[in-house]
Design a protein around this motif. Structure first.
Motif, PDB file in Angstrom:
ATOM      1  N   VAL A  18       0.824  -1.101   0.120  1.00  0.00           N
ATOM      2  CA  VAL A  18       0.066  -0.044  -0.144  1.00  0.00           C
ATOM      3  C   VAL A  18       0.828   1.176  -0.063  1.00  0.00           C
ATOM      4  O   VAL A  18       1.782   1.242   0.627  1.00  0.00           O
ATOM      5  CB  VAL A  18      -0.935  -0.081   1.189  1.00  0.00           C
ATOM      6  N   ASP A  19       0.620   2.188  -1.033  1.00  0.00           N
ATOM      7  CA  ASP A  19       1.417   3.290  -0.980  1.00  0.00           C
ATOM      8  C   ASP A  19       0.762   4.588  -0.724  1.00  0.00           C
ATOM      9  O   ASP A  19       1.120   5.891  -0.729  1.00  0.00           O
ATOM     10  CB  ASP A  19       1.881   3.548  -2.355  1.00  0.00           C
ATOM     11  N   THR A  20      -0.713   4.497  -0.771  1.00  0.00           N
ATOM     12  CA  THR A  20      -1.593   5.700  -0.621  1.00  0.00           C
ATOM     13  C   THR A  20      -2.921   5.141   0.377  1.00  0.00           C
ATOM     14  O   THR A  20      -3.317   4.178   0.155  1.00  0.00           O
ATOM     15  CB  THR A  20      -2.208   6.332  -2.020  1.00  0.00           C
ATOM     16  N   ILE A  21      -3.347   6.055   1.193  1.00  0.00           N
ATOM     17  CA  ILE A  21      -4.421   6.013   2.176  1.00  0.00           C
ATOM     18  C   ILE A  21      -5.209   7.083   2.032  1.00  0.00           C
ATOM     19  O   ILE A  21      -4.824   8.277   1.994  1.00  0.00           O
ATOM     20  CB  ILE A  21      -3.961   5.370   3.557  1.00  0.00           C
ATOM     21  N   PHE A  22      -6.659   7.198   1.871  1.00  0.00           N
ATOM     22  CA  PHE A  22      -7.507   8.231   1.933  1.00  0.00           C
ATOM     23  C   PHE A  22      -8.169   8.208   3.156  1.00  0.00           C
ATOM     24  O   PHE A  22      -8.674   6.888   3.551  1.00  0.00           O
ATOM     25  CB  PHE A  22      -8.338   7.990   0.808  1.00  0.00           C
ATOM     26  N   GLY A  23      -8.313   9.161   3.927  1.00  0.00           N
ATOM     27  CA  GLY A  23      -8.869   9.044   5.369  1.00  0.00           C
ATOM     28  C   GLY A  23      -8.980  10.404   6.038  1.00  0.00           C
ATOM     29  O   GLY A  23      -8.921  11.553   5.660  1.00  0.00           O
ATOM     30  N   TYR A  24      -9.504  10.294   7.478  1.00  0.00           N
ATOM     31  CA  TYR A  24     -10.033  11.230   8.180  1.00  0.00           C
ATOM     32  C   TYR A  24      -9.845  10.597   9.656  1.00  0.00           C
ATOM     33  O   TYR A  24     -10.490   9.809  10.010  1.00  0.00           O
ATOM     34  CB  TYR A  24     -11.458  11.767   7.819  1.00  0.00           C
ATOM     35  N   PRO A  25      -9.108  11.601  10.426  1.00  0.00           N
ATOM     36  CA  PRO A  25      -8.620  11.054  11.944  1.00  0.00           C
ATOM     37  C   PRO A  25      -9.541  11.425  12.774  1.00  0.00           C
ATOM     38  O   PRO A  25     -10.886  12.050  12.612  1.00  0.00           O
ATOM     39  CB  PRO A  25      -7.263  11.873  11.911  1.00  0.00           C
ATOM     40  N   GLY A  26      -9.648  10.942  13.900  1.00  0.00           N
ATOM     41  CA  GLY A  26     -10.495  11.038  15.208  1.00  0.00           C
ATOM     42  C   GLY A  26      -9.948  10.425  16.364  1.00  0.00           C
ATOM     43  O   GLY A  26      -8.938   9.699  16.106  1.00  0.00           O
ATOM     44  N   GLY A  27     -10.891  10.689  17.311  1.00  0.00           N
ATOM     45  CA  GLY A  27     -10.000  10.269  18.636  1.00  0.00           C
ATOM     46  C   GLY A  27      -9.842   8.565  18.713  1.00  0.00           C
ATOM     47  O   GLY A  27      -8.637   8.156  19.264  1.00  0.00           O
ATOM     48  N   LEU A  47      -5.615  13.356   3.104  1.00  0.00           N
ATOM     49  CA  LEU A  47      -6.984  14.011   3.962  1.00  0.00           C
ATOM     50  C   LEU A  47      -8.056  14.562   3.263  1.00  0.00           C
ATOM     51  O   LEU A  47      -7.827  15.608   2.481  1.00  0.00           O
ATOM     52  CB  LEU A  47      -6.201  14.946   5.054  1.00  0.00           C
ATOM     53  N   THR A  48      -9.141  13.692   3.169  1.00  0.00           N
ATOM     54  CA  THR A  48     -10.405  14.216   2.487  1.00  0.00           C
ATOM     55  C   THR A  48     -11.074  15.148   3.183  1.00  0.00           C
ATOM     56  O   THR A  48     -10.642  15.390   4.451  1.00  0.00           O
ATOM     57  CB  THR A  48     -11.154  13.184   2.218  1.00  0.00           C
ATOM     58  N   SER A  49     -11.951  15.856   2.704  1.00  0.00           N
ATOM     59  CA  SER A  49     -12.869  16.723   3.465  1.00  0.00           C
ATOM     60  C   SER A  49     -14.010  16.047   4.246  1.00  0.00           C
ATOM     61  O   SER A  49     -14.705  16.586   4.949  1.00  0.00           O
ATOM     62  CB  SER A  49     -13.309  17.779   2.427  1.00  0.00           C
ATOM     63  N   HIS A  50     -14.303  14.848   3.820  1.00  0.00           N
ATOM     64  CA  HIS A  50     -15.316  14.125   4.286  1.00  0.00           C
ATOM     65  C   HIS A  50     -15.054  12.442   4.328  1.00  0.00           C
ATOM     66  O   HIS A  50     -14.269  12.278   3.139  1.00  0.00           O
ATOM     67  CB  HIS A  50     -16.676  14.423   3.671  1.00  0.00           C
ATOM     68  N   GLU A  51     -15.473  11.765   5.204  1.00  0.00           N
ATOM     69  CA  GLU A  51     -14.906  10.549   4.974  1.00  0.00           C
ATOM     70  C   GLU A  51     -15.646   9.717   3.935  1.00  0.00           C
ATOM     71  O   GLU A  51     -14.978   8.740   3.282  1.00  0.00           O
ATOM     72  CB  GLU A  51     -15.436   9.526   6.225  1.00  0.00           C
ATOM     73  N   GLN A  52     -16.876  10.361   3.395  1.00  0.00           N
ATOM     74  CA  GLN A  52     -17.349   9.537   2.118  1.00  0.00           C
ATOM     75  C   GLN A  52     -16.468  10.071   0.843  1.00  0.00           C
ATOM     76  O   GLN A  52     -16.396   9.069   0.077  1.00  0.00           O
ATOM     77  CB  GLN A  52     -18.741  10.184   1.875  1.00  0.00           C
ATOM     78  N   GLY A  53     -15.829  10.989   0.951  1.00  0.00           N
ATOM     79  CA  GLY A  53     -14.867  11.211  -0.117  1.00  0.00           C
ATOM     80  C   GLY A  53     -13.643  10.339  -0.079  1.00  0.00           C
ATOM     81  O   GLY A  53     -13.026   9.783  -1.117  1.00  0.00           O
ATOM     82  N   ALA A  54     -13.479   9.906   1.114  1.00  0.00           N
ATOM     83  CA  ALA A  54     -12.221   8.994   1.123  1.00  0.00           C
ATOM     84  C   ALA A  54     -12.432   7.663   0.852  1.00  0.00           C
ATOM     85  O   ALA A  54     -11.634   6.882   0.107  1.00  0.00           O
ATOM     86  CB  ALA A  54     -11.803   9.072   2.863  1.00  0.00           C
TER      87      ALA A  54
END
Length: 562
Positions: A18-27, A47-54
């Protein structure tokens, strides 16, 4: 060696290439993101603007590259925001691995803050959903998730990891990723003999190509098979590019917005060879009359698709590429010149056509084709623009049309186009959108700008929900309930506000100049194209009607004049 769960997650992703990941962090997923930070030179995180975008970006990455796409999200709403993207991938058999983190094991089932049973939620829309409550099982679970995602009929897999498991320390042993050898079902030799007999006795064969031919990489074998069978070819939306759209035997898409040539031809053939297609209702129309004059041969890797929607005469369960390779070795050269002449006469009599003097969806698609020389990755949202992109762009290679076929997800294309561009940086990537779709996830333009992902977003803006309005116009006596979008939103200015280039166009010449400029900028560009609210996708088959009953604008005028 001793590693904590978060370290194991990253090491396993590296194992899988895996060389690329799309996501959004949280606790809940902070431990994984902290470890990802330490490996930022090895794995790129978008880092996308929304998890659906990821989730859509992971899907687009997978469709464009053929590799497994990966997305990350935190617990609760972060995880549920992935659901639409996971379902989109599931319906179109796209391999993605979604990794979510949850509250600690001791807090599960107690309505804890941001707790959700994401494995239960996604069970119907994944090939498998895991929750890992023991760090010692984490590595094997992630490896299994990737294997399941890409084996057989591909699809999404979810791995949910409680936060304390990402912190727990356990023994980890690295495994080198060997060459992936897909497991194919055993192909019955007697079936092959029966199929060869069907192929060699047919007088009017037709080949129908679905998304399975793309996923199996069967383009070369398919071309050889069609040449040997000497048959015309049609495809589904998902099958675009498996067989060259410029080939003389190609007759256009089949079904609700397919060509009259394909719909008439399939209705008149005596053998329909179906390669990796699932007989969607948008293809078949009335299943009782679909290809009623034909024997039907279905080749598919998934036994569950046989006789699910349409009863078939014969089937072969297997990978399309492998089955065609076998058939090609044994099939004698066929000659169906008379049948091909009849199909050619339909092509001449019923060409696709549109109003030539104003800016329209079909003109936009043809101009994109002309300027990209047919060598772009075309991504779409869902609606009229999607159908025009399927009809008027000639796809000559697989994995060059990325679109939500099964679920029909508005808002899919922008995230998917980013994933496709990241996976294929040397390709021109164009997302064709409608204004209704663009509104749903246009925040991802900011993502494209932030990460320097130079996609071209073409918004076919008719100020209505075009496909729904088309149905209201044709079947609901022009009652345009909740489909008019006439407001003051300026998409070009919105794009500029997020740091992209925004261009507003109203004429053919303006679009030509805007798209030509976009190709040179190497920046995210949004072209807002103003077209008529009443433009329609032609031909069309009414829902549930026989596909022979395809009609177009000229047919409607003739009917009204009677």
């Amino acid at each position: 060696m001793q590693l904590n769960g978060a370290e194991i997650v990253i090491e396993c992703l590296k194992e899988q290439g895996v060389d690329t990941i799309f996501g959004y962090p949280g606790g809940a997923i902070l431990n994984v993101y902290d470890e990802l930070y330490k490996h930022r030179d090895e794995i790129r995180h978008i880092l996308t603007s929304h998890e659906q975008g990821a989730s859509h970006a992971a899907d687009g990455y997978a469709r464009a590259t053929g590799k497994v796409g990966v997305c990350l999200a935190t617990s609760g709403p972060g995880a549920t925001n992935l659901v639409t993207g996971i379902a989109t991938a599931y319906m179109d058999s796209i391999p993605i691995v979604a990794i979510t983190c949850n509250v600690g094991v001791s807090l599960l089932g107690k309505d804890s803050f941001q707790e959700i049973d994401i494995t239960g939620i996604t069970m119907p829309i994944t090939k498998y959903s895991f929750i890992v409550k023991d760090a010692a099982k984490l590595a094997d679970t992630i490896r299994k998730a990737f294997r399941i995602a890409k084996s057989g009929r591909p699809g999404p897999v979810l791995v949910d990891i409680p936060k304390d498991v990402t912190a727990a320390v356990t023994e980890y042993e690295c495994q080198e990723l060997g060459k992936y050898v897909p497991e194919h079902p055993h192909i019955n030799e007697e079936k092959i003999r029966n199929v060869l007999s069907m192929l060699e006795t047919a007088k009017r064969p037709y080949v129908f190509v679905g998304g399975g031919a793309v996923l199996s990489g069967a383009s070369d074998e398919l071309k050889e098979f069609v040449d040997k069978l000497d048959a015309p070819v049609t495809d589904s939306l998902m099958g675009k590019g498996a067989f060259p759209g410029t080939d003389p035997r190609y007759t256009g898409m089949l079904g609700m917005h397919g060509t009259k040539t394909s719909n008439y031809g399939v209705s008149e053939c005596d053998l329909l060879v179906v390669l990796g297609a699932r007989f969607s209702d948008r293809v078949t129309g009335n299943t009782q009359t679909f290809a009623k004059n034909a024997k039907i041969l279905q080749i598919d890797i998934d036994a569950a698709e046989i006789n699910k929607n349409v009863l078939v005469t014969e089937e072969i369960i297997g990978d399309v590429k492998e089955v065609l390779s076998i058939l090609n070795r044994h099939l004698k050269q066929q000659d169906h010149a008379e049948w091909l002449e009849r199909i050619e006469s339909y092509k001449e009599k019923y060409p696709l056509k549109y109003h030539p003097d104003v800016l329209t969806g079909p003109f936009i698609i043809e101009e994109i084709y002309r300027q990209t020389k047919g060598d772009a990755l075309i991504v779409t949202e869902v609606g009229q623009h999607q159908m025009w992109a399927a009809q008027y762009y000639k796809y000559t290679k697989p994995r060059t049309l990325l679109t939500s076929g099964g679920l029909g997800t508005m808002g899919y294309g922008l995230g998917a186009s980013m994933g496709a561009k990241v996976g294929c940086p040397d390709k021109t990537v164009v997302n064709i959108a409608g204004d209704g779709c663009f509104r749903m996830n246009m925040n991802e333009i900011a993502t494209a700008v932030r990460h320097n992902i130079p996609i071209i977003e073409v918004v076919v803006n008719n100020h209505v929900l075009g496909m729904v309005r088309q149905w209201q116009d044709l079947f609901y006596d022009e009652r345009y309930s909740a489909t008019v979008l006439r407001d003051s939103v300026d998409f070009a200015k919105v794009a500029e506000a997020m740091g992209a280039v925004g261009i507003h166009v109203e004429t053919q010449d303006e679009f030509k100049a805007a798209f030509e400029k976009a190709l040179t900028l190497n920046r995210p560009v949004v072209i807002d194209c103003q077209i008529g609210s009443d433009d329609k996708v032609w031909p069309m088959v009414a829902p549930g009607a026989d596909i022979k009953e395809a009609f177009d604008e000229e047919d409607m005028k003739n009917e009204q004049s009677v």
